[in-house]
Each structure stands twice: as C-alpha cells, then as structure tokens.
Design a protein around this motif. Sequence first.
Motif, PDB file in Angstrom:
ATOM      1  N   ILE A 185       9.726   9.535   1.622  1.00 10.71           N
ATOM      2  CA  ILE A 185       8.298   9.148   1.717  1.00 10.71           C
ATOM      3  C   ILE A 185       8.290   7.526   1.927  1.00 10.71           C
ATOM      4  O   ILE A 185       7.553   6.872   3.024  1.00 10.71           O
ATOM      5  CB  ILE A 185       7.510   9.215   0.540  1.00 10.71           C
ATOM      6  N   GLN A 186       9.326   6.936   1.575  1.00  6.08           N
ATOM      7  CA  GLN A 186       9.439   5.482   1.851  1.00  6.08           C
ATOM      8  C   GLN A 186       9.591   5.163   3.370  1.00  6.08           C
ATOM      9  O   GLN A 186       9.100   4.344   4.045  1.00  6.08           O
ATOM     10  CB  GLN A 186      10.565   4.797   0.793  1.00  6.08           C
TER      11      GLN A 186
ATOM     12  N   ALA B 221       6.709   5.847   5.125  1.00  4.52           N
ATOM     13  CA  ALA B 221       5.925   4.907   4.968  1.00  4.52           C
ATOM     14  C   ALA B 221       5.923   3.749   5.943  1.00  4.52           C
ATOM     15  O   ALA B 221       4.806   3.119   6.382  1.00  4.52           O
ATOM     16  CB  ALA B 221       5.541   4.577   3.616  1.00  4.52           C
ATOM     17  N   LEU B 222       7.090   3.359   5.801  1.00  9.97           N
ATOM     18  CA  LEU B 222       7.615   2.139   6.476  1.00  9.97           C
ATOM     19  C   LEU B 222       7.512   2.442   8.142  1.00  9.97           C
ATOM     20  O   LEU B 222       6.667   1.347   8.464  1.00  9.97           O
ATOM     21  CB  LEU B 222       9.179   1.870   5.973  1.00  9.97           C
TER      22      LEU B 222
ATOM     23  N   ALA C 298       5.368   4.249   9.204  1.00 13.29           N
ATOM     24  CA  ALA C 298       3.732   4.302   9.596  1.00 13.29           C
ATOM     25  C   ALA C 298       3.385   2.997   9.566  1.00 13.29           C
ATOM     26  O   ALA C 298       2.409   2.722  10.427  1.00 13.29           O
ATOM     27  CB  ALA C 298       3.173   5.174   8.495  1.00 13.29           C
ATOM     28  N   LEU C 299       3.862   2.157   8.480  1.00 14.19           N
ATOM     29  CA  LEU C 299       3.319   0.825   8.439  1.00 14.19           C
ATOM     30  C   LEU C 299       3.699   0.097   9.872  1.00 14.19           C
ATOM     31  O   LEU C 299       2.826  -0.550  10.498  1.00 14.19           O
ATOM     32  CB  LEU C 299       3.946   0.047   7.527  1.00 14.19           C
TER      33      LEU C 299
ATOM     34  N   PHE D 174       1.325   1.385  12.664  1.00 13.69           N
ATOM     35  CA  PHE D 174       0.102   0.693  12.333  1.00 13.69           C
ATOM     36  C   PHE D 174       0.089  -0.473  12.771  1.00 13.69           C
ATOM     37  O   PHE D 174      -1.067  -0.928  13.748  1.00 13.69           O
ATOM     38  CB  PHE D 174      -0.130   0.866  10.726  1.00 13.69           C
ATOM     39  N   LEU D 175       1.076  -1.407  12.482  1.00 18.57           N
ATOM     40  CA  LEU D 175       0.866  -2.618  13.152  1.00 18.57           C
ATOM     41  C   LEU D 175       1.084  -2.742  14.714  1.00 18.57           C
ATOM     42  O   LEU D 175       0.135  -3.488  15.114  1.00 18.57           O
ATOM     43  CB  LEU D 175       2.169  -3.385  12.422  1.00 18.57           C
TER      44      LEU D 175
ATOM     45  N   MET E 264      -2.374  -1.890  16.015  1.00 22.86           N
ATOM     46  CA  MET E 264      -3.365  -2.934  15.616  1.00 22.86           C
ATOM     47  C   MET E 264      -2.979  -4.029  16.885  1.00 22.86           C
ATOM     48  O   MET E 264      -3.983  -4.561  17.409  1.00 22.86           O
ATOM     49  CB  MET E 264      -2.953  -3.874  14.252  1.00 22.86           C
ATOM     50  N   VAL E 265      -1.897  -4.385  17.065  1.00 25.23           N
ATOM     51  CA  VAL E 265      -1.632  -5.295  18.343  1.00 25.23           C
ATOM     52  C   VAL E 265      -2.147  -4.632  19.582  1.00 25.23           C
ATOM     53  O   VAL E 265      -2.765  -5.094  20.285  1.00 25.23           O
ATOM     54  CB  VAL E 265       0.109  -5.276  18.430  1.00 25.23           C
TER      55      VAL E 265
END
Lengths: 573, 279
Positions: free
Chosen positions: A18-19, A22-23, A25-26, A29-30, A33-34
Amino acid sequence: MAGKWIKNEGKQNTSAAIQKKALRALAGFLALMVLFTLLSRAASNQIVPNVVVETPGKESLSYRISASGTVKENQLCAVNVASGIRVKKVLVNAGDRVEKGDLLLELDPEDLAEKIRMKEREIQKMELGIQDYEAGQERKQSDQELERRRAGEDYQRVERSADTQVERAEKAMQEAKSRLEDFDRSAESGDFGEAEDPVEKTLQDTCREKAELLQQAETEWKEKQEELQKAEAAASQTADSASEAGSGPQTPASSGQTGSSLEQLPKAVKEAEERKEAAGREKEEADAALAQYQAERESREGQADASQRQALEDAYTQAKNAYEDAVRQREDSLTDAERKKEDAAKQTLPDSTVKSQTLDLQILQIELERMRELESSQGRIVSPVKGVVRKVNAEPGFATSDGSTVSLADLSEGCRFVAALSAEDAKYLAKGDEVILIPTAGNEEIKGLTVDSMKESPEDPEQMEITVEIRDGEMEIGESATLSLEKKSPRYPCTLPLAALHLDGNQSYVLILQEEKTVLGTELTAARVDVEILEKNQQLAVLKEGALTGSQQVIVSSDKPIEAGSRVRPNKE
Amino acid sequence: MKRRIILSLLMILAAAVCYPIFFLLAGSLMGDGELTEHLGAVLAGGEGLMTWSVLPLAPTLRHYVELLLDSPEFFQMFWNSIQMTVGILAGQLIFGVPAAWGFARYRFPFKKILFTLYIVLMMMPFQVTMLSSYLVLSGMDLMDTLWAVILPAVFSTFPVFIMYRFFCSVPHALIEAARVDGAGELAIFLHIGLPMGSPGIISAMVLGYLEYWNLIEQPMTFLKNKELWPLSLYLPNISMDRAGVSFAASVVTLIPALLVFLCGQDYLEQGIVAAALKE
C-alpha cells in the motif's frame, strides 16, 4: 505461531505494498498536477483576448466630407425667336458645343414673309381701332357736357315749382289755423260774438228782476230787524228807567212807539223775512230756469260747436299735412334733381384703353421689327454666345413656340459645380472653405476652389446644395465630379478612436486597462469608464475632459469580445 | 456477536466520519442545476431546507474540467501550498529532529524548563501568538513572503514532541555500544538515532503535512500578495455559481493529503502507539 508470523508478514507486505502504491500514486498525482498546470495556463492564455491599446490623444478632428455632383453652367442663355414661325432646319442638338455666331436653326422664309404680312395687317387694324376709339371718346365728352347743363336747368326748375307748392300749402295751413283759432276764441268769449237769444234774454231779465226783488226784500228785512232791535232796546231802556224812576214820564213816542213797535215789528220782521225768502226762492227759480235754459242751449250749441270745431280742426290738420307733404316733396324732388346734377357732373374714369392699345401697337411693331430682322437675315438664327446647347425647343416643320427656342449654357460666364450634401455633413462646411474636386472621369484633381454658396436644396429640405465656382476650362459642363473637403478643428485635449467607444443604452463608455493583483500575479483587466462624447467625426471622437487621464490606456480593439472585468493581454507593438 | 455489534457500531461511526467525503465527491460530479436545487436554500437564499442525494442524477465532469483546465490560479495556489508544506517539513527535519534528539538523549541545564516551555507553546493557539509573530516578522522584513509562514512553522514544537517520544525509545544500550565502538555523537545521531526514530520522524512529517497543507490563518494574516496564497484560500467564499468548482477543488485538494496519509499510515500508527507506550 508460524501462521501468525506469516500473517504478520503478510500484513506487513500488504502495508508495504500500500505504501509503495500510495507513494507512486502521490508521484503520479504531482506529475498530473504539473501537467494540468501547464495545460490550464496554455488554455487560459488562449482564451485571453489580445487587445490593442492607446492612450487618449490630443488631436484635432479632421472631417472629410465628400459629395458628388455635376458641373452646371452659371448662366443659361436663351435664344428667343418670334413664335409661330415655321422652322426649316435645326442644326444643333442638345449637348453640342457652339461658338458665337454659329448657326443654330433656320426658319422658313416664305412662312416668315407671310407672318410679317399678317403682322402688318394686325398693326393697321390696331391703328384704326385706336383712331375710332379716340373719336368715340370725343363724342362722349360732348354728350356729357350737354347732360350736365340739362341737369342744372332741371334742378332750378324743380326748385322753383317745389318752392311754390310749399308756399301755397303753407298759406292754406295758416288760414286753416287762423280759422280754428278764431273759432276757439269766439267760443271762449261766448255772447259777444254770438246772436242773442230772446228767450234767454227774458230769463235773464227775470233773474235780474228777482235778484233786485230779493235785494229789496233783504234790505227791508234788515231794516225791520234794526227797527225791532231799536225798539227792544228802547223798551228795555224805558223799563229800566221806569224802574229806576219809579214813575216817570215815559216818552210818549218811544213808549208809544215802543209799544206799538214791539207788537208790530216782530211781525213786520217776520213778514219781511218771509218776503225775503220768497224773493230768494223766486230768484232761485229764475236762476235755475235760466241755468237750465242755458244748459240746454249750450248743449245744443255745444254740439254744433263741437262739430264745427272738429271740422275746422280737420281742415287745419289736412292743411298742415298738405304743407308737410309739400315740404317733403320739395326736398325729395330737390334731392333727385341734385343727384342728377351730380351724376351729370361726375367725371368719367380715366380710360387707359388708348394707352394700352398704343402699347399693344408698340409691341406689335416691335414684333414686326424682329420679324423683319429675321427676314433680312434670311431666317438664320445664330448663337449669341459661346456655349453648349442645353435644350432645343424647335422641330423642323413645326412652328416655333413661346419661350426660348434654344437654351444655351453660356460658357463665357463660366460654370459651377453643384453637389448635394446631407445637412449633417454640411454642418462642417462653411462658405469660403477650400475644397478639392475630383472629376469622375479620372482627370487630375482640381485644387484651390472655394465653396461659393450653401443653401437648402429645393428638392429635398434635408439636403444642402453646395456650389463651387470653377475656373475657366477646368471642367466641362455636364461633367460629374466628387467634392472633397478636409477640415481640421482645433486641438482637443482628449481624443480617442471611434472604435474604442462602446454604447450601453444611452451611455457611452470605454474600456481601459487596469492592473489587478490576482493569484497569478499582476493581471491586466478591462475596466469600464463612462464618458461623454463632445464631438466626433468618422475616425475620432472627442471626449469630455475629466473622464480619462492621459496615462490611462484605452482598449481600442480586441480579437475576442471583451467586457468590463475580463482579462486582457495588450499587444506589445 | 459482540464483535458484530462492535463492528457495526464502528461502521456507523466510520460512515459518519466518511460522509463528508462522499458529499464532496457526489457534489463535484453534480451539474449546476442539481446543485442549485439541493443547496439553493443555503447558498442562494432560497426557501426550504437543503437536500442532498448521494448519487448525482446527472453526473458531469464539467467542474473538473473547469478547475483543471480553465483555472490557472488554482495551480498557482497549489504549487504555493506545495512550496509552503515542503519548506516547512524540510525545515522541521533540519531543526526539529536534532532538537528532539537533544531533548531525548542529553542532559543540559534548564532542560526541564525548556521542555515545559515547549509543551506550553505547543498548547497555545495561533491567535495568541499572532500579534507577536506579526511584529517580529514585520521587523525582519519577511512580511508578504512565503518565509513569513514557513519560518514560524519550521520552529513549531509539535513535531519535536512527537519525535522526542520516539527518540526516547531508542535503547540506551545500543547507543552506549556505539559509543564504545567509537562513534561520535553525530554518527550516533545519523546512523542510529535517525533510523531508529524514523517512524517518529515520518509520523511527525505526515501529521505536519496534514496540518500545513490546510493552513489558513497564517497565510491570511501574513500574506497580502495574492500570488503567494495557498490552496486553502482558493475559494474562501463559496457562492452558488462556484459551488460545483468548490467541490471539485476540495476533492483535488484532498487527494495529496490522502496519498501522503496512505504512505505514512503505518508510521502514524506506530507513532500513536509509541506515544501511548511508556518505556
């Protein structure tokens, strides 16, 4: 134990997984966003309208006015020919240019000769007519004189006869009046004038007698009374004295008298009284009889008097009426006669027939002269001036008509350019302004011309007619051209291009650049500023001072529609 | 049976806690008309009561498109938030961790007083220290810059406290052994302290992230320049016409926090456990 350990480990593995996920995914995501940052920036930049800005200028407005029109002649020259003469040949058409002396048309000489003859005859007739008229006038004059004289005589005659009648009537009236007056007077005076009546006389005498008798009786009665009184007085005196004296001698006279009087006097008095009364009664009767007789007589006579008086009165009245009639008639007849005299004396109105006929004659003579002139020039009509034929009102084989036969545009007088301009545009134009004419034919521009006049166009009151004098030879009559004028107004402190103005209902406004601090930094947006327009021409508008400062940048145009508040990007030129 | 009851109770509580998230998600997918219908009573002065539906009737991605493609300012603020948060966390790593280590492992005069001071400061709300901070920052000419938010947060006491607990739990024997082996203090800190206390550090970071990602008061007070505003200030006014975008913005704002939490979930658990445990 091992299972639990495995479970734990499994759990650890799951959490590690999961970690990791999640990492990842983060990170993803970033990265996303860029990406979106870039995309949104690109998109917003696409949307932002590019605008062209300008600061308000200090310019003067120039008005360019153009109007199209044609060149017209300044002067039209009419060639008039005596009307009614047949035309043999017409040598020019509308639009032809002619020099001075060029032949325009020819008239038929035979027709001309005939017309001349007719004219001469006419003149003769007119002359004779004048002569006749003058003779007639003389005759009339003498007739008038006669009439006047007769009227005068009539008047006098009428006067005389009328006066006579009046006198007669007056006299009659006077007589009637005097008769009436006499009658009245005699009626008032009574017997003197009238015949004596014997019966009346007798009665009157009787009355008189009775009156006298009465008088006598009265006197007698009075005497008797006095006597009685005296006797009574004496008696009493005697009594007194007798009483006083006792016995005294009584005067025998008095006592005797007294004694006798006293007995007799009252009786005498009474008799006298009775006599008086009777006399009185008789007198009364006589008077009454007289009165009665008189009354009867008067009534009789009165009737006769009345009728007589009436007759006299009537006669008088008649005579008076006749007199009045006569007077009135006199007046009437005199008035009539006077009027007739005045009428006869009236001057006749000045008659200008002779004069007008003479004038007509003169005209005819003039016409004849002209015809003769035409004859002498063999019916050739030449152009009096250099010009361009505008209109030809003659056809071969037909007679010339009234009015100008040929009208020419007189080139020697020059020509002018006439154009129509709308009243709004004409505001900017004034007499004396310099204009440029651009011929439609493509010739060179003509500069240096000034506006000659400006007035309301007769055809269309909304338009103004502009006239510009053209110098000789610059343009032909009939050519069309465009008038162009540029006028500069004084400098205004705040001018903007028309494109920068917007309208919201009745209010004009402009959009200016405004800096706004937003999240993305200092952004430029459009802000609305309401303005008032003082003047404008086709390109610039003059704004009222105070709405904008010199440093503010006004948005003149943009590639996308903008409104107040929208973000803009000014073009960097 | 007992488990079931407890489970169902917990589920209900969880649902209650998670409900706002569903609310947000549903709202971000609803069209404007639907939003007006539901929220009109609250946001647009309409009549009646607010209503809600869990699933939108006419789901649309319009708000996301509008947010992600049409609002560059959202991204400006997003990156401001990232900058602030990363800055603060970095600062806390640099200053907070050694401080915590110091408090945990060393003895020095006034340690207790200092620590008490730390705890007292930790309990103070921002509003109390706002004015003094303002004056200090103004004096240092840091107003209207991101440092005005970052610096005070860097020296926050809360992460020190959390990490202190963890550093306290490092076995003393291990450090002694290292000392004996000739490790210097720095080496001990770097090679033993940090790895051993990493759960604490990470949990502090995660908690810190969650806190600083949602910071509102400090930016509002210290940042006047709109260019520096963080995401939390993106839509302070939620008006009817921006309701959909507000929901979408909230969802997007939520995602990194969620992801960070997922990353550091374990450590957070450990941190909480460690905090409860007494050595």
